[in-house]
Design an enzyme around this catalytic site. Sequence first.
Site, short mmCIF file in Angstrom:
data_model
loop_
_atom_site.label_atom_id
_atom_site.label_comp_id
_atom_site.label_asym_id
_atom_site.label_seq_id
_atom_site.Cartn_x
_atom_site.Cartn_y
_atom_site.Cartn_z
CE LYS A 174 -1.62 -1.74 3.70
NZ LYS A 174 -2.34 -2.05 4.97
CB THR A 206 -6.53 7.87 7.78
OG1 THR A 206 -5.57 8.45 8.68
CG2 THR A 206 -6.86 8.86 6.66
N GLY A 208 -7.47 3.03 11.26
CA GLY A 208 -7.95 1.69 10.92
C GLY A 208 -8.03 1.39 9.44
CB THR A 209 -6.80 3.07 6.36
OG1 THR A 209 -5.48 3.28 6.88
CG2 THR A 209 -7.59 4.36 6.45
N GLY A 210 -5.74 0.23 7.40
CA GLY A 210 -5.11 -1.04 7.06
C GLY A 210 -5.96 -2.22 7.47
CB CYS A 211 -7.90 -2.93 10.57
SG CYS A 211 -6.62 -2.70 11.81
#
Length: 270
Positions: A174, A206, A208-211
């Site tokens: 990412k 933003t 928690g975007t990865g989760c």
Amino acid sequence: MKGRVLVIAGSDSGGGAGIQADIKVVTALGGFAMTAVSALTVQNTLGVSGILPVPPDIVAAQMRCVLDDIGVDAFKSGMLDRGEVIRAVAAEVRAYPDIPYVLDPVMVAKGGSRLLQDDAVDTLMRHLVPLASLLTPNLPEAEVLVGHPIRTVDEMCRAAETLRRAGARAVLLKGGHLEGDILTDVLCESSGIELFSDTRLHTRHTHGTGCTLASAIAAGLAQGLSLRDAVERARRYLRAAIASAPGYGAGAGPLNHAVTVEPAWGARGG
């Protein structure tokens, strides 16, 4: 409801990331979420102020009781902070080689707190990465895993290939940490590399975007989507969730996980 997703990750008391976000994402996309909690965090939009580890045998027992009764169509793991927890999770996932596994190598919280012990990185690489159907690092995480800086999209492509050759069947690297108004994610499979690009949404919300992205992909795989289609739908969902964030908190605020996109699931599932 279609697609049973077992998420192994930490709990976020602020509700924007971790297990709480994972459950919301899978539900919003029409799947059924189950959990094995790996740690409890004291957390809000301003950062993490405490962590209570869950014993590895309890993490594994949570996984086994779900697998033995309800069944699983996809695994997703997030915060696994210690080597002994990583090994326990690997032992359970290894027993189900045909179930897709999305590995989000969570290392640092949005506020900067370490969520993976330094001495556990090698354990992650040796025990979990070779089991992953998809590895989803952000740039700082990928830099730790490959051992050098990543500053351009070309370097992202090379790093993604390095991580794929380390054992993961596919890698989604990412690019949100690169500068500029165009953000690019790199999907690397054995068949080649595909780039996904979008304009940056300028917002502090933003958390928690990865989760969110990893769980959305896992839901798609559990529902029978191809990896490429699962990634494409997950990115659309994430963008919509960021764009409609509720604005809560004084720091990095949570997303709108209640937003919906076309489920478009395939034939597989629970």
